[in-house]
Write a protein that holds these residues in place. Structure first.
Motif, PDB file in Angstrom:
ATOM      1  N   GLU A  15      11.247   1.460   3.553  1.00 53.38           N
ATOM      2  CA  GLU A  15      11.539   0.049   3.752  1.00 53.38           C
ATOM      3  C   GLU A  15      12.715  -0.136   4.702  1.00 53.38           C
ATOM      4  N   THR A  28       9.777   2.055  -1.032  1.00 53.72           N
ATOM      5  CA  THR A  28       9.036   1.313  -2.056  1.00 53.72           C
ATOM      6  C   THR A  28       7.635   1.901  -2.175  1.00 53.72           C
ATOM      7  N   LYS A  30       3.826   1.101  -4.245  1.00 54.84           N
ATOM      8  CA  LYS A  30       3.043   0.145  -5.030  1.00 54.84           C
ATOM      9  C   LYS A  30       1.722   0.783  -5.422  1.00 54.84           C
ATOM     10  N   ILE A  36       7.768  -0.129  -7.360  1.00 54.72           N
ATOM     11  CA  ILE A  36       9.073   0.475  -7.631  1.00 54.72           C
ATOM     12  C   ILE A  36       9.803   0.710  -6.318  1.00 54.72           C
ATOM     13  N   GLU A  37      11.142   0.822  -6.414  1.00 55.69           N
ATOM     14  CA  GLU A  37      11.940   1.188  -5.255  1.00 55.69           C
ATOM     15  C   GLU A  37      12.776   2.408  -5.602  1.00 55.69           C
ATOM     16  N   ARG A  52      14.298   1.753  -9.351  1.00 59.64           N
ATOM     17  CA  ARG A  52      14.258   0.429  -9.977  1.00 59.64           C
ATOM     18  C   ARG A  52      12.848  -0.113  -9.914  1.00 59.64           C
ATOM     19  N   CYS A  53      12.433  -0.727 -11.004  1.00 60.93           N
ATOM     20  CA  CYS A  53      11.150  -1.399 -11.043  1.00 60.93           C
ATOM     21  C   CYS A  53      11.327  -2.803 -10.477  1.00 60.93           C
ATOM     22  N   ARG A  54      10.504  -3.163  -9.525  1.00 64.40           N
ATOM     23  CA  ARG A  54      10.542  -4.526  -8.971  1.00 64.40           C
ATOM     24  C   ARG A  54       9.497  -5.430  -9.617  1.00 64.40           C
ATOM     25  N   ALA A  55       8.359  -4.858 -10.021  1.00 65.57           N
ATOM     26  CA  ALA A  55       7.295  -5.678 -10.608  1.00 65.57           C
ATOM     27  C   ALA A  55       6.298  -4.812 -11.372  1.00 65.57           C
TER      28      ALA A  55
END
Length: 58
Positions: A15, A28, A30, A36-37, A52-55
């Motif tokens: 990213e 990142t 998906k 996740i990042e 870190r989980c983004r969604a």
């Protein structure tokens, strides 16, 4: 640009990377609804410094 950044440049997962300093990069990934990042730092052997989980994580 750092060696690791050049090697990873253009990869869909990359990213952003800092152009100076310690070579911080952010990736990142998906799969389905999960995003996740992963943050790395260092050159020439980068270390994972954050995840870190983004969604979509349970």
């Amino acid at each position: 640009m750092f060696r690791v950044q050049r090697a990873l440049q253009g990869q869909a997962e990359m990213e952003a990377c800092a152009g100076t300093g310690l070579g911080n990069c952010l990736f990142t990934w998906k799969r389905a609804d999960t995003l996740i990042e992963v943050g790395t730092i260092g050159e020439p052997e980068p270390e994972v410094v954050s995840v870190r989980c983004r969604a979509g994580c349970r």
